[in-house]
Scaffold this motif. Structure first.
Motif, short mmCIF file in Angstrom:
data_model
loop_
_atom_site.label_atom_id
_atom_site.label_comp_id
_atom_site.label_asym_id
_atom_site.label_seq_id
_atom_site.Cartn_x
_atom_site.Cartn_y
_atom_site.Cartn_z
N CYS A 13 0.81 -1.08 0.08
CA CYS A 13 0.16 0.02 0.02
C CYS A 13 0.85 1.51 -0.05
CB CYS A 13 -0.90 0.01 1.23
SG CYS A 13 -0.28 0.01 2.94
N ALA A 14 0.20 2.17 -0.57
CA ALA A 14 1.31 3.52 -0.49
C ALA A 14 0.43 4.61 0.11
CB ALA A 14 1.17 3.90 -2.16
N LEU A 15 1.52 5.46 0.82
CA LEU A 15 1.16 6.67 1.51
C LEU A 15 1.69 7.79 0.60
CD1 LEU A 15 1.64 4.41 3.69
CD2 LEU A 15 1.56 6.29 5.28
N ILE A 16 0.89 8.23 -0.23
CA ILE A 16 1.38 9.05 -1.39
C ILE A 16 1.31 10.60 -1.02
CG2 ILE A 16 0.82 10.06 -3.61
CD1 ILE A 16 -0.72 7.26 -4.23
N GLU A 17 2.26 11.10 -0.68
CA GLU A 17 2.47 12.57 -0.05
C GLU A 17 2.50 13.41 -1.34
OE1 GLU A 17 5.45 11.91 3.67
OE2 GLU A 17 6.39 12.13 1.92
N ARG A 18 1.92 14.79 -1.09
CA ARG A 18 1.73 15.75 -1.67
C ARG A 18 1.52 16.98 -1.18
NH1 ARG A 18 -1.44 15.92 -7.34
NH2 ARG A 18 -3.36 16.34 -5.89
N PRO A 32 5.91 -3.44 8.05
CA PRO A 32 4.98 -4.09 7.63
C PRO A 32 4.16 -4.54 8.86
CG PRO A 32 6.90 -5.18 6.62
CD PRO A 32 7.34 -3.74 7.67
N VAL A 33 2.73 -4.63 8.53
CA VAL A 33 1.94 -4.88 9.61
C VAL A 33 1.12 -5.95 9.01
CG1 VAL A 33 -0.27 -3.94 10.53
CG2 VAL A 33 1.58 -2.45 10.25
N THR A 34 0.94 -6.89 10.18
CA THR A 34 0.13 -8.32 9.99
C THR A 34 -1.21 -8.05 10.94
OG1 THR A 34 1.82 -9.55 9.53
CG2 THR A 34 -0.16 -10.63 10.07
N HIS A 35 -2.44 -8.26 10.02
CA HIS A 35 -3.83 -7.93 10.98
C HIS A 35 -4.70 -9.13 10.63
CE1 HIS A 35 -6.77 -5.70 13.18
NE2 HIS A 35 -7.79 -6.28 12.09
N ASP A 36 -5.23 -9.96 11.81
CA ASP A 36 -6.29 -10.86 11.59
C ASP A 36 -7.47 -10.24 11.73
OD1 ASP A 36 -4.45 -12.92 11.66
OD2 ASP A 36 -4.14 -12.74 13.87
N TYR A 37 -8.20 -10.14 10.52
CA TYR A 37 -9.78 -9.84 10.18
C TYR A 37 -10.52 -11.35 10.76
CZ TYR A 37 -8.66 -5.51 8.21
OH TYR A 37 -8.05 -4.06 7.98
N ALA A 56 -6.51 -2.64 9.68
CA ALA A 56 -4.87 -2.89 9.47
C ALA A 56 -3.99 -1.52 9.07
CB ALA A 56 -4.70 -4.00 8.21
N ASP A 57 -4.90 -0.66 8.90
CA ASP A 57 -4.23 0.63 8.42
C ASP A 57 -3.73 1.63 9.70
OD1 ASP A 57 -4.12 0.59 5.71
OD2 ASP A 57 -6.14 0.69 5.62
N PHE A 58 -4.46 1.22 10.88
CA PHE A 58 -4.13 2.31 12.17
C PHE A 58 -2.52 2.14 12.20
CE2 PHE A 58 -8.80 2.20 12.47
CZ PHE A 58 -8.89 3.66 12.59
N PRO A 59 -1.94 0.99 12.54
CA PRO A 59 -0.51 0.96 12.93
C PRO A 59 0.14 1.52 11.73
CG PRO A 59 -1.54 -1.28 13.11
CD PRO A 59 -2.61 -0.27 12.31
N THR A 117 -1.05 -9.00 5.56
CA THR A 117 0.11 -8.31 5.77
C THR A 117 0.29 -7.39 4.89
OG1 THR A 117 1.42 -10.33 6.66
CG2 THR A 117 2.58 -8.54 6.21
N LEU A 118 0.42 -5.96 5.34
CA LEU A 118 0.55 -4.94 4.46
C LEU A 118 1.93 -4.44 4.61
CD1 LEU A 118 -2.61 -2.66 5.72
CD2 LEU A 118 -2.27 -4.14 3.53
N TYR A 119 2.48 -4.20 3.45
CA TYR A 119 3.88 -3.58 3.21
C TYR A 119 3.78 -2.23 2.66
CZ TYR A 119 5.02 -8.59 3.23
OH TYR A 119 5.15 -9.65 3.76
#
Length: 138
Positions: A11-16, A72-77, A120-123, A83-85
């Motif tokens: 996933c991308a945290l796109i800054e501008r 990276p973050v691993t989250h159990d739904y 999963a996005d909060f951390p 796992t998000l990178y």
């Protein structure tokens, strides 16, 4: 009993201009109307970074440059694990176009936690804000 699905996702945290891009899932997607960072599933033989560049181009018609990876973050739904990178990025070319998402917002980093994000996005938001704060203190 079937084995629990474990998705590998970039996933991308796109800054501008001091803001970060947040995307709202459409009503027809899993986790409808939750906010997330753009990205998608990593395919076989593809690195997390390659996936990110491909997915953002497919989803939003934007070419991004990776600035730095985050933790990276691993989250159990309830029904699967992800796992998000995450990667901090900038736009190299194009303007975001909504192909899959219902809405997008450019928000200052301090306002990111106020949206109804996929869990999963909060951390990732917390890690990003800590790094940003450290960068600014330099």
């Amino acid at each position: 009993m079937s084995e629990r699905r474990h998705l590998q996702v970039s996933c991308a945290l796109i800054e501008r201009d001091g803001a970060v891009l947040a995307c709202r899932r459409s009503a027809t997607m899993k986790m409808p109307l939750k906010w997330e960072f753009p990205g998608g599933k990593i395919e076989a033989g593809e690195s997390a970074a390659e996936c990110l560049v491909r997915e953002v181009l497919e989803e939003m018609a934007v070419r991004v440059s990776i600035i730095e990876p985050l933790t990276p973050v691993t989250h159990d739904y309830a029904t699967f694990t992800v796992t998000l990178y995450p990667f901090v990025c900038s736009i190299e070319e194009g303007e975001p176009v909504l192909h899959e998402h219902a809405e997008l917002l450019w928000l200052p980093p301090d306002e990111l936690p106020h949206l109804d994000w996929c869990e999963a996005d909060f951390p990732i938001i917390a890690d990003y804000r800590e790094r940003l704060s450290a960068r600014q203190k330099g």
